[in-house]
Write an enzyme that holds these catalytic residues in place. Structure first.
Site, PDB file in Angstrom:
ATOM      1  N   GLY A  48       0.773  -1.246   0.000  1.00 19.77           N
ATOM      2  CA  GLY A  48       0.000   0.000   0.000  1.00 19.77           C
ATOM      3  C   GLY A  48       0.798   1.285   0.000  1.00 19.77           C
ATOM      4  O   GLY A  48       0.341   2.307  -0.505  1.00 19.77           O
ATOM      5  N   GLU A 103       4.090   4.119   5.907  1.00 14.36           N
ATOM      6  CA  GLU A 103       2.886   3.288   5.762  1.00 14.36           C
ATOM      7  C   GLU A 103       1.786   4.055   5.039  1.00 14.36           C
ATOM      8  O   GLU A 103       1.753   5.283   5.066  1.00 14.36           O
ATOM      9  CB  GLU A 103       2.363   2.913   7.157  1.00 14.36           C
ATOM     10  CG  GLU A 103       2.496   1.456   7.521  1.00 14.36           C
ATOM     11  CD  GLU A 103       1.659   0.492   6.679  1.00 14.36           C
ATOM     12  OE1 GLU A 103       1.268   0.827   5.545  1.00 14.36           O
ATOM     13  OE2 GLU A 103       1.409  -0.604   7.169  1.00 14.36           O
ATOM     14  N   ASP A 104       0.888   3.336   4.417  1.00 18.66           N
ATOM     15  CA  ASP A 104      -0.275   3.989   3.805  1.00 18.66           C
ATOM     16  C   ASP A 104      -1.322   4.346   4.848  1.00 18.66           C
ATOM     17  O   ASP A 104      -1.872   5.440   4.848  1.00 18.66           O
ATOM     18  CB  ASP A 104      -0.892   3.102   2.706  1.00 18.66           C
ATOM     19  CG  ASP A 104      -1.173   1.677   3.174  1.00 18.66           C
ATOM     20  OD1 ASP A 104      -0.824   1.315   4.320  1.00 18.66           O
ATOM     21  OD2 ASP A 104      -1.748   0.905   2.377  1.00 18.66           O
ATOM     22  N   ASP A 107      -4.407   1.460  11.085  1.00 19.40           N
ATOM     23  CA  ASP A 107      -5.793   1.130  11.436  1.00 19.40           C
ATOM     24  C   ASP A 107      -5.796   0.713  12.909  1.00 19.40           C
ATOM     25  O   ASP A 107      -5.795   1.562  13.787  1.00 19.40           O
ATOM     26  CB  ASP A 107      -6.237   0.019  10.473  1.00 19.40           C
ATOM     27  CG  ASP A 107      -7.689  -0.388  10.613  1.00 19.40           C
ATOM     28  OD1 ASP A 107      -8.411   0.235  11.391  1.00 19.40           O
ATOM     29  OD2 ASP A 107      -8.116  -1.344   9.941  1.00 19.40           O
ATOM     30  N   LYS A 135      -6.394   5.983  11.064  1.00 17.23           N
ATOM     31  CA  LYS A 135      -7.787   5.700  11.467  1.00 17.23           C
ATOM     32  C   LYS A 135      -7.823   5.642  12.982  1.00 17.23           C
ATOM     33  O   LYS A 135      -7.792   4.561  13.579  1.00 17.23           O
ATOM     34  CB  LYS A 135      -8.190   4.324  10.927  1.00 17.23           C
ATOM     35  CG  LYS A 135      -8.893   4.339   9.605  1.00 17.23           C
ATOM     36  CD  LYS A 135      -9.397   2.935   9.295  1.00 17.23           C
ATOM     37  CE  LYS A 135      -9.828   2.830   7.867  1.00 17.23           C
ATOM     38  NZ  LYS A 135     -10.156   1.443   7.482  1.00 17.23           N
ATOM     39  N   PHE A 156     -13.849   2.447   5.104  1.00 14.33           N
ATOM     40  CA  PHE A 156     -12.918   1.721   4.245  1.00 14.33           C
ATOM     41  C   PHE A 156     -12.561   2.597   3.058  1.00 14.33           C
ATOM     42  O   PHE A 156     -13.439   3.115   2.365  1.00 14.33           O
ATOM     43  CB  PHE A 156     -13.512   0.387   3.768  1.00 14.33           C
ATOM     44  CG  PHE A 156     -12.493  -0.437   3.051  1.00 14.33           C
ATOM     45  CD1 PHE A 156     -11.545  -1.171   3.760  1.00 14.33           C
ATOM     46  CD2 PHE A 156     -12.437  -0.444   1.670  1.00 14.33           C
ATOM     47  CE1 PHE A 156     -10.568  -1.902   3.100  1.00 14.33           C
ATOM     48  CE2 PHE A 156     -11.462  -1.183   1.003  1.00 14.33           C
ATOM     49  CZ  PHE A 156     -10.535  -1.901   1.718  1.00 14.33           C
ATOM     50  N   ASP A 163      -5.795  -0.489  -1.571  1.00 21.33           N
ATOM     51  CA  ASP A 163      -6.581  -1.346  -2.458  1.00 21.33           C
ATOM     52  C   ASP A 163      -7.869  -1.831  -1.842  1.00 21.33           C
ATOM     53  O   ASP A 163      -8.021  -1.890  -0.624  1.00 21.33           O
ATOM     54  CB  ASP A 163      -5.767  -2.592  -2.817  1.00 21.33           C
ATOM     55  CG  ASP A 163      -5.617  -3.541  -1.621  1.00 21.33           C
ATOM     56  OD1 ASP A 163      -5.093  -3.096  -0.574  1.00 21.33           O
ATOM     57  OD2 ASP A 163      -6.040  -4.703  -1.716  1.00 21.33           O
ATOM     58  N   ARG A 169      -5.443   0.795  -6.610  1.00 19.60           N
ATOM     59  CA  ARG A 169      -4.222   1.394  -6.070  1.00 19.60           C
ATOM     60  C   ARG A 169      -3.733   2.589  -6.884  1.00 19.60           C
ATOM     61  O   ARG A 169      -3.048   3.458  -6.372  1.00 19.60           O
ATOM     62  CB  ARG A 169      -3.096   0.357  -6.001  1.00 19.60           C
ATOM     63  CG  ARG A 169      -3.353  -0.798  -5.044  1.00 19.60           C
ATOM     64  CD  ARG A 169      -2.064  -1.592  -4.851  1.00 19.60           C
ATOM     65  NE  ARG A 169      -2.266  -2.892  -4.235  1.00 19.60           N
ATOM     66  CZ  ARG A 169      -2.283  -3.125  -2.925  1.00 19.60           C
ATOM     67  NH1 ARG A 169      -2.141  -2.125  -2.085  1.00 19.60           N
ATOM     68  NH2 ARG A 169      -2.447  -4.338  -2.454  1.00 19.60           N
TER      69      ARG A 169
END
Ligand code: IMP
Ligand code: MG
Length: 179
Positions: A48, A103-104, A107, A135, A156, A163, A169
């Protein structure tokens, strides 16, 4: 704002390309200041983070060593499974290095907590996290990521590296799942 369809789901634009790029430039300025005079090792978390890493790295005013790792905690759906497997490990030791994990999205934070500990056990001098998205509602640890571009609610999202079932992506903006 236009909706897009990926496989069986419909998404709406949530963060524009311009907004994302402006925040990345801000974040890079902060990282340039904080790491001045250091030689950080960037550890980009595949898949990601590949686009975020590419854009962020090109705003840095130093020449970082960039390595990639790939961990698996997600299995194609829209919920985290809690499992962790190393699919691609570092090619050089992080010993003595100031590591910046890129990082993307953070969470629950389990992926990064695991990676942070692993890097410290392998002798990193310091480990910080730069995530495009945070998040915060799902986060399970006391310390938030040191750097992030956007704090987002528990929706989401896809695009800009993220993705849905390996699709979406290459979208320039970030889209959230429509209820
Ligand atoms: P964590 O271990 O729960 O923090 O999971 C983080 C990983 O889950 C991220 O690196 C993503 O690969 C994936 N992930 C979490 N939320 C989303 C999302 O909204 N869209 C796409 N992938 C996500
Ligand atoms: Mg990821």
């Amino acid at each position: 704002m236009k909706d897009i369809r990926i496989l069986d789901k419909v998404f709406e634009e949530y963060l524009s390309e311009e907004n994302i790029q402006a925040r990345i430039a801000d974040l890079a300025r902060q990282i340039n200041r904080d790491y001045a005079g250091k030689d950080p090792l960037i550890v980009s978390v595949l898949n990601g983070a590949f686009i975020f890493t590419a854009d962020l790295a090109r705003h840095l005013n130093f020449d970082p060593e960039i390595q990639f790792v790939r961990l698996s905690s997600y299995h194609g759906g829209t919920k985290s499974s809690g499992q962790m497997r190393v699919l691609l490990d570092l090619s050089n030791s992080p010993e003595g290095r100031d590591v910046l994990i890129v990082e993307d999205i953070v969470d629950t934070g389990r992926t990064l907590d695991w990676l942070r500990r692993d890097l410290m056990v392998k002798g990193a001098n310091s480990v910080k996290i730069a995530s495009l998205l945070f998040k915060h509602e799902m986060y399970q640890f006391p310390e938030p990521p040191e750097y992030f571009c956007f704090k987002i609610p528990n929706a989401f999202v896809v695009g800009y590296g993220l993705d849905y079932a390996e699709r979406g992506r290459n979208l320039r903006a970030i889209y959230s799942l429509k209820p």
